[in-house]
Motif scaffolding. Structure first.
Motif, mmCIF file in Angstrom:
data_model
loop_
_atom_site.group_PDB
_atom_site.id
_atom_site.type_symbol
_atom_site.label_atom_id
_atom_site.label_comp_id
_atom_site.label_asym_id
_atom_site.label_seq_id
_atom_site.Cartn_x
_atom_site.Cartn_y
_atom_site.Cartn_z
ATOM 1 N N PHE A 258 -10.263 -119.911 -46.694
ATOM 2 C CA PHE A 258 -9.050 -119.148 -46.420
ATOM 3 C C PHE A 258 -8.992 -117.860 -47.227
ATOM 4 C CE2 PHE A 258 -8.319 -123.643 -45.705
ATOM 5 C CZ PHE A 258 -7.968 -123.623 -44.360
ATOM 6 N N THR A 259 -8.434 -116.822 -46.620
ATOM 7 C CA THR A 259 -8.279 -115.540 -47.301
ATOM 8 C C THR A 259 -7.161 -115.650 -48.342
ATOM 9 O OG1 THR A 259 -6.591 -114.691 -45.793
ATOM 10 C CG2 THR A 259 -8.917 -114.326 -45.166
ATOM 11 N N ASP A 260 -7.074 -114.655 -49.201
ATOM 12 C CA ASP A 260 -5.998 -114.638 -50.191
ATOM 13 C C ASP A 260 -4.630 -114.584 -49.516
ATOM 14 O OD1 ASP A 260 -7.843 -114.787 -52.256
ATOM 15 O OD2 ASP A 260 -7.766 -112.636 -52.705
ATOM 16 N N ALA A 261 -4.517 -113.820 -48.440
ATOM 17 C CA ALA A 261 -3.242 -113.734 -47.711
ATOM 18 C C ALA A 261 -2.883 -115.089 -47.097
ATOM 19 C CB ALA A 261 -3.317 -112.661 -46.630
ATOM 20 N N GLU A 262 -3.853 -115.772 -46.510
ATOM 21 C CA GLU A 262 -3.593 -117.098 -45.932
ATOM 22 C C GLU A 262 -3.210 -118.091 -47.024
ATOM 23 O OE1 GLU A 262 -6.587 -116.866 -42.089
ATOM 24 O OE2 GLU A 262 -7.384 -117.496 -44.036
ATOM 25 N N ARG A 263 -3.862 -118.008 -48.168
ATOM 26 C CA ARG A 263 -3.522 -118.896 -49.295
ATOM 27 C C ARG A 263 -2.085 -118.663 -49.756
ATOM 28 N NH1 ARG A 263 -7.719 -121.513 -51.493
ATOM 29 N NH2 ARG A 263 -9.780 -120.926 -50.767
ATOM 30 N N ALA A 264 -1.691 -117.399 -49.819
ATOM 31 C CA ALA A 264 -0.317 -117.074 -50.207
ATOM 32 C C ALA A 264 0.674 -117.632 -49.186
ATOM 33 C CB ALA A 264 -0.155 -115.560 -50.344
ATOM 34 N N ALA A 265 0.343 -117.514 -47.903
ATOM 35 C CA ALA A 265 1.221 -118.041 -46.845
ATOM 36 C C ALA A 265 1.270 -119.566 -46.893
ATOM 37 C CB ALA A 265 0.740 -117.563 -45.476
ATOM 38 N N LEU A 266 0.139 -120.211 -47.153
ATOM 39 C CA LEU A 266 0.116 -121.678 -47.251
ATOM 40 C C LEU A 266 0.903 -122.167 -48.460
ATOM 41 C CD1 LEU A 266 -3.578 -122.173 -46.149
ATOM 42 C CD2 LEU A 266 -1.581 -123.177 -44.993
ATOM 43 N N ALA A 267 0.805 -121.470 -49.583
ATOM 44 C CA ALA A 267 1.595 -121.841 -50.765
ATOM 45 C C ALA A 267 3.086 -121.694 -50.470
ATOM 46 C CB ALA A 267 1.189 -120.984 -51.960
ATOM 47 N N LEU A 268 3.451 -120.615 -49.793
ATOM 48 C CA LEU A 268 4.846 -120.421 -49.404
ATOM 49 C C LEU A 268 5.297 -121.525 -48.452
ATOM 50 C CD1 LEU A 268 7.395 -118.640 -49.546
ATOM 51 C CD2 LEU A 268 6.430 -117.312 -47.642
ATOM 52 N N ALA A 269 4.423 -121.888 -47.526
ATOM 53 C CA ALA A 269 4.754 -122.954 -46.571
ATOM 54 C C ALA A 269 5.034 -124.266 -47.290
ATOM 55 C CB ALA A 269 3.607 -123.136 -45.575
ATOM 56 N N GLU A 270 4.193 -124.606 -48.247
ATOM 57 C CA GLU A 270 4.395 -125.859 -48.978
ATOM 58 C C GLU A 270 5.690 -125.825 -49.775
ATOM 59 O OE1 GLU A 270 0.906 -126.934 -51.214
ATOM 60 O OE2 GLU A 270 -0.223 -127.364 -49.377
ATOM 61 N N ALA A 271 5.955 -124.722 -50.466
ATOM 62 C CA ALA A 271 7.177 -124.622 -51.262
ATOM 63 C C ALA A 271 8.422 -124.676 -50.376
ATOM 64 C CB ALA A 271 7.160 -123.333 -52.087
ATOM 65 N N ALA A 272 8.400 -123.927 -49.276
ATOM 66 C CA ALA A 272 9.569 -123.885 -48.388
ATOM 67 C C ALA A 272 9.785 -125.203 -47.657
ATOM 68 C CB ALA A 272 9.411 -122.751 -47.379
ATOM 69 N N ASP B 37 9.029 -117.680 -58.362
ATOM 70 C CA ASP B 37 8.693 -116.260 -58.229
ATOM 71 C C ASP B 37 7.203 -116.030 -58.025
ATOM 72 O OD1 ASP B 37 11.325 -115.479 -58.452
ATOM 73 O OD2 ASP B 37 11.198 -115.028 -60.596
ATOM 74 N N GLU B 38 6.350 -116.800 -58.704
ATOM 75 C CA GLU B 38 4.912 -116.546 -58.562
ATOM 76 C C GLU B 38 4.434 -116.807 -57.135
ATOM 77 O OE1 GLU B 38 5.186 -120.705 -60.497
ATOM 78 O OE2 GLU B 38 6.066 -118.753 -60.962
ATOM 79 N N ARG C 284 2.663 -109.720 -52.103
ATOM 80 C CA ARG C 284 1.490 -108.855 -52.311
ATOM 81 C C ARG C 284 0.702 -108.668 -51.005
ATOM 82 N NH1 ARG C 284 -2.712 -108.655 -55.228
ATOM 83 N NH2 ARG C 284 -3.499 -110.756 -54.880
ATOM 84 N N HIS C 285 0.803 -109.639 -50.113
ATOM 85 C CA HIS C 285 0.000 -109.632 -48.887
ATOM 86 C C HIS C 285 0.788 -109.316 -47.625
ATOM 87 C CE1 HIS C 285 -3.440 -111.197 -51.071
ATOM 88 N NE2 HIS C 285 -2.603 -112.006 -51.677
ATOM 89 N N PHE C 286 2.097 -109.472 -47.687
ATOM 90 C CA PHE C 286 2.926 -109.292 -46.491
ATOM 91 C C PHE C 286 4.095 -108.376 -46.825
ATOM 92 C CE2 PHE C 286 0.945 -113.496 -46.266
ATOM 93 C CZ PHE C 286 0.311 -113.419 -45.040
ATOM 94 N N ASP C 287 4.437 -107.481 -45.899
ATOM 95 C CA ASP C 287 5.608 -106.626 -46.117
ATOM 96 C C ASP C 287 6.876 -107.430 -45.810
ATOM 97 O OD1 ASP C 287 6.069 -106.562 -43.299
ATOM 98 O OD2 ASP C 287 4.991 -104.669 -43.072
ATOM 99 N N GLU C 288 8.032 -106.813 -45.993
ATOM 100 C CA GLU C 288 9.287 -107.559 -45.828
ATOM 101 C C GLU C 288 9.474 -108.097 -44.411
ATOM 102 O OE1 GLU C 288 12.857 -105.840 -47.360
ATOM 103 O OE2 GLU C 288 12.242 -106.285 -49.426
ATOM 104 N N LYS C 289 9.095 -107.326 -43.431
ATOM 105 C CA LYS C 289 9.217 -107.785 -42.033
ATOM 106 C C LYS C 289 8.319 -109.002 -41.801
ATOM 107 C CE LYS C 289 8.824 -106.068 -37.295
ATOM 108 N NZ LYS C 289 8.460 -104.908 -36.464
ATOM 109 N N GLU C 290 7.110 -108.957 -42.336
ATOM 110 C CA GLU C 290 6.186 -110.084 -42.193
ATOM 111 C C GLU C 290 6.668 -111.295 -42.999
ATOM 112 O OE1 GLU C 290 2.057 -107.574 -41.493
ATOM 113 O OE2 GLU C 290 2.825 -107.874 -43.545
#
Length: 152
Positions: free
Chosen positions: A82-96, A108-109, A116-122
């Motif tokens: 997985f890319t760094d952006a996908e990892r960030a999205a997966l971490a967010l998915a687990e937390a949410a 916050d982390e 870092r990988h997605f803008d506000e709209k994303e």
């Protein structure tokens, strides 16, 4: 095991209209479809929603995902798929998805790494898609909506 009833969202046409609008909005913000499918699959795995795990894996395959990556979603931290952006999205998915598991549900982390990988709209699309996924997981788990059993 069998379903307790038809999916409640399917029984109320206005509910499906609203859900379809959320789907369309989340998928129109520029987040790669594969990323949305991966977070849908991971949240559904956590929630034990067989119907959404099945549809998530099928949707991800249709969007071009490889078998190796699909098999590794539950262990995304331990693979190099997985890319760094996908990892960030997966971490967010687990937390949410696991809101009650910690005092600060989305630290916050985790948020900052996603930002870092997605803008506000994303980010809005990711959060809306995760909320929609968790919504469906709860409907399906409560009413025992099962994955189709049409194996060859």
């Amino acid at each position: 095991m069998k379903a307790r009833m038809q999916n409640p969202a399917m029984m109320l046409p206005d509910a499906m209209k609203a859900i379809n609008l959320l789907y369309k909005a989340a998928h129109s913000a520029g987040v790669p479809t594969t990323t949305l499918e991966l977070i849908h699959l991971r949240a559904s795995q956590i929630n034990g929603c067989s119907a959404c795990v099945d549809s998530g894996a099928r949707g991800a395959r249709k969007a071009g995902e490889t078998e190796e990556r699909l098999f590794a979603v539950a262990a995304w931290r331990e693979t190099s798929y997985f890319t760094d952006a996908e990892r960030a999205a997966l971490a967010l998915a687990e937390a949410a998805t696991r809101l009650a598991d910690r005092a600060d549900p989305v630290p916050d982390e985790i948020w900052d790494e996603a930002a870092r990988h997605f803008d506000e709209k994303e980010l809005a699309a990711l959060v809306l898609w995760l909320a929609t996924t968790n919504f469906f997981n709860r409907l399906n788990a409560t009413t025992r909506q099962l994955a189709p059993q049409n194996w060859g």
